[in-house]
Scaffold this motif. Structure first.
Motif, short mmCIF file in Angstrom:
data_model
loop_
_atom_site.label_atom_id
_atom_site.label_comp_id
_atom_site.label_asym_id
_atom_site.label_seq_id
_atom_site.Cartn_x
_atom_site.Cartn_y
_atom_site.Cartn_z
N UNK A 6 0.72 -1.26 0.24
CA UNK A 6 -0.23 -0.08 -0.03
C UNK A 6 0.76 1.26 -0.07
N UNK A 7 2.14 1.34 0.66
CA UNK A 7 2.65 2.41 0.80
C UNK A 7 3.50 2.70 -0.58
N UNK A 8 3.94 1.35 -1.17
CA UNK A 8 4.56 1.80 -2.45
C UNK A 8 3.47 2.20 -3.46
N UNK A 9 2.28 1.93 -3.37
CA UNK A 9 1.23 2.27 -4.28
C UNK A 9 0.95 3.75 -4.14
N UNK A 10 1.06 4.22 -2.79
CA UNK A 10 1.06 5.51 -2.37
C UNK A 10 1.92 6.41 -2.98
N UNK A 11 3.20 5.84 -3.09
CA UNK A 11 4.46 6.64 -3.37
C UNK A 11 4.32 6.86 -4.90
N UNK A 12 3.74 5.68 -5.46
CA UNK A 12 3.69 5.81 -7.20
C UNK A 12 2.59 6.87 -7.39
N UNK A 13 1.50 6.97 -6.70
CA UNK A 13 0.29 7.89 -6.98
C UNK A 13 0.40 9.12 -6.49
N UNK A 14 1.06 9.30 -5.35
CA UNK A 14 0.83 10.61 -4.50
C UNK A 14 2.29 11.24 -4.43
N UNK A 15 2.42 12.73 -4.52
CA UNK A 15 3.76 13.23 -4.62
C UNK A 15 3.83 14.15 -3.27
N UNK A 16 3.03 14.05 -2.49
CA UNK A 16 3.19 14.78 -1.22
C UNK A 16 2.67 14.21 0.03
N UNK A 17 3.19 14.64 1.02
CA UNK A 17 2.91 14.38 2.24
C UNK A 17 3.35 15.06 3.53
N UNK A 18 2.57 15.42 4.62
CA UNK A 18 2.88 16.47 5.55
C UNK A 18 4.25 16.13 6.28
N UNK A 19 4.36 14.88 6.49
CA UNK A 19 5.86 14.48 7.32
C UNK A 19 6.42 13.30 6.89
N UNK A 20 7.59 13.38 6.30
CA UNK A 20 8.39 12.00 5.77
C UNK A 20 9.47 11.79 7.02
N UNK A 21 9.11 10.57 7.57
CA UNK A 21 10.22 10.30 8.72
C UNK A 21 11.39 9.34 7.91
#
Ligand SMILES: Cc1cc2nc3c(=O)[nH]c(=O)nc-3n(C[C@H](O)[C@H](O)[C@H](O)COP(=O)(O)OP(=O)(O)OC[C@H]3O[C@@H](n4cnc5c(N)ncnc54)[C@H](O)[C@@H]3O)c2cc1C
Length: 567
Positions: A6-21
């Motif tokens: 799911x996280x990889x799908x998120x990375x493929x489809x979304x380009x922004x996030x509030x916080x990256x750890x």
């Protein structure tokens, strides 16, 4: 449940996030859980497996740090004792009160040096005598007076000590026993924190084997270390929780920092039933000939011995050296001179690098263990701030995470909704308070799923109340009767499939080294590795070639990083 896919799908489809750890050791996982709890969209990545860095190398103690009192680190000790007590409450399936015994060989020594050290007038410690230890332990107890989570310290005379611990060095003049806590499986606490965060909703995403390796200014570049695929993500802010790699990560984000001083420490695990019986449930915590405080500690049916403290600025390839092993064997002989100890009793060894706050001192033992958060503001080639976490202890991860989360929330214009102080961790949730409650909990699972009561008890001892999820998974997902592994009757096929599917197992070593204690407790064999490679491989769809590579990899990691030679 959310997963790496799911996280990889998120990375493929979304380009922004509030916080990256960046970094999924205990500190990154702690911040991840806290931010997820506040409803912040957050992405956690680790270049390797979660909790495979320093967080996999601890002395397995949740402790206040008695010896830091001498350095005048009172606020650190107070905070760590509070966190130790919270861990006993919030993760009772893994964190237990630990009687800790100090063998004492002198009455008055150190009385003068300790205050001078505290005042910063000298940097050298001499052997601590009984009176100095009494002062330290009274102070230590005073920090925890308001709660009764652990008992207070007590002293035993020479004859009482030798009667309770007959193998102990007969030159001892008395012993003192105080309480800290042991953490049976620190790596499991870390993965359970991550799983707890994922259950809070899709706004929290996590992926192991994804590294941060560059920046375009507004975006961070990530690489899937399993496939080579790359992604870019635009964070509003970055939390650099990469432990001893923190300066390397900052440099990859175009920030030249020198925030960390690396301090390498190793441990060995020994199968010596003579000493294991002799120490009972007590940790022995004492001063070695070189002034270092070292420990001999029970861990399941084995003993854990550590630790060293050596300057180290490359966290990538650390392992326990022959010199460190000689040091450990000599210190066991010093404390238990009549015991038969030999190197061939070592079943496992491990090393890690403490990410201490930068210090010019080459004496790493005297560098403070306190944590700090360094803020790199936007500018200098980046559009986002970076909060870099340095120093600290495993024990204080929750309070450090709380501080970072508060700063992060402030930067995002949000306010804290929930506290993590009394939030249970994984299988510590709804943990039975007494034997009757435990029986009720176990009986309910047996009744509901029709599984063998002894098996349910095994799962409970291993996973706390998370045993219910494991049992339910086995009941629903494993179609044939779940069977024990041929090479380890304590584990079943269904349990391994659960760990693989629900706990981010992508390499065989994740399972053997971090989701279970199989390697650490010396329960591993080539036969078991091959058997596990089929179960994990079937679940992950490995080709025959990948399966063989995984076997070779884990055998090599065990040999080179953990001194385990399998025939
Ligand atoms: C020998 C020893 C004994 C200790 N004993 C204790 C103890 O008993 N009790 C206690 O409280 N504390 C103890 N500590 C201290 C404690 O282990 C550390 O303070 C703590 O584990 C640090 O955790 P961390 O999350 O900051 O770092 P780490 O656990 O090292 O996590 C950092 C993570 O960042 C990842 N990473 C690195 N680079 C990148 C990148 N480019 N992209 C993505 N991810 C990246 C790494 O893979 C790693 O998983 C001990 C430490 C040592 C070395």
């Amino acid at each position: 449940m959310n997963s790496r896919h799911t996280a990889i799908e998120f990375l493929r489809s979304k380009s922004s996030v509030s916080v990256l750890i960046i970094g999924g050791g205990i500190n990154g996982a702690g911040v991840f859980r806290d931010l997820a709890l506040q409803g912040i969209d957050v992405l956690l990545v680790d270049k390797a497996d979660f909790s495979s860095g320093t967080s996999a190398a601890t002395s397995h103690m949740a402790h206040g740090g008695l010896r830091y009192l001498e350095n005048g680190d009172f606020s650190l000790v107070r905070e760590a004792i509070r966190e130790r007590n919270l861990l006993i409450e919030n993760a009772p399936h893994y964190v237990h009160p630990l009687p800790t015994t100090i063998p004492i060989f002198k009455w008055y020594s150190g009385l003068l040096n300790a205050p001078l050290k505290f005042l910063g007038l000298i940097n050298k410690t001499v052997e601590r005598g009984a009176f100095l230890i009494k002062i330290g332990l009274s102070l230590y107890d005073s920090f925890t007076r308001s709660t009764e989570t652990v008992p207070r310290h007590s002293f035993m005379s020479k004859s009482e000590s030798l009667s309770q611990f007959p193998l102990l060095n007969p030159n001892v003049i008395c012993t003192a026993t105080y309480y800290d806590a042991s953490i049976l499986a620190p790596e499991r606490v870390c993965i359970e924190l991550i799983c707890d965060a994922l259950e809070m909703g899709n706004h929290a995403q996590a992926a192991n084997y994804v590294s941060a390796f560059g920046t375009s200014g507004e975006a961070v570049t990530l690489r899937d270390e399993l496939t080579g695929e790359t992604y870019t993500v635009k964070p509003k802010l970055v939390v650099n929780a990469s432990g001893p790699w923190m300066d390397q990560v900052n440099r990859s984000l175009k920030q030249d920092t020198a925030l960390v001083s690396g301090s390498k420490g190793s441990h060995i695990v020994i199968d010596n039933q003579q000493i294991r019986t002799a120490i009972g449930d007590h940790e022995f915590f004492f001063e070695n000939d070189d002034g270092r405080i070292v420990l001999i500690c029970p861990i399941a049916d084995k003993i854990l011995v550590g630790t060293s403290e050596l300057v180290c600025d490359d966290p990538n390839h650390v392992c326990c050296t022959p010199e460190e092993i000689d040091y450990f064997i000599a210190m066991i002989m010093k404390m238990f001179p009549q015991a038969n100890v030999s190197k061939d009793q070592i079943v496992f060894s491990f090393s890690g690098v403490r990410p201490l706050v930068f210090s010019k001192s080459s004496d790493r033992g005297n560098v403070s263990r306190d944590h700090r958060v360094f803020l790199l503001t936007p500018g200098n080639g980046i559009d986002y701030p970076i909060y870099t976490l340095a120093g600290g202890k495993w024990t204080t991860f929750r309070s450090l995470a709380e501080k970072v989360t508060d700063q992060t929330l402030h930067a995002l214009g949000r306010i804290r909704q929930y506290s993590t102080s009394n939030l249970s961790i994984g299988g510590g949730k709804d943990y039975p308070k007494n034997i009757e409650e435990e029986k009720l909990f176990l009986d309910n699972i047996v009744l509901e799923m029709g599984l063998d009561p002894q098996r349910i008890k095994e799962l409970f001892d291993r996973y706390g109340t998370r045993a219910a999820s494991v049992a339910s998974f086995i009941f629903k997902e494993i179609e044939d009767n779940d069977s024990c592994l041929d090479n380890h009757v304590g584990y079943s096929r269904g349990e391994i499939v659960f760990l693989t599917r629900c706990e981010y197992v992508f390499r065989l070593e994740d399972l053997i080294l971090r989701r279970t204690l199989l390697a650490m407790l010396g329960d591993i064999s080539v036969g078991l590795i091959v058997e596990l490679s089929y179960v994990v491989g079937d679940e992950l769809g490995w080709s025959e070639n990948t399966r063989k590579q995984e076997i070779d990899n884990v055998i090599s990691v065990l040999a080179h990083k953990h001194g385990v030679k399998l025939s």
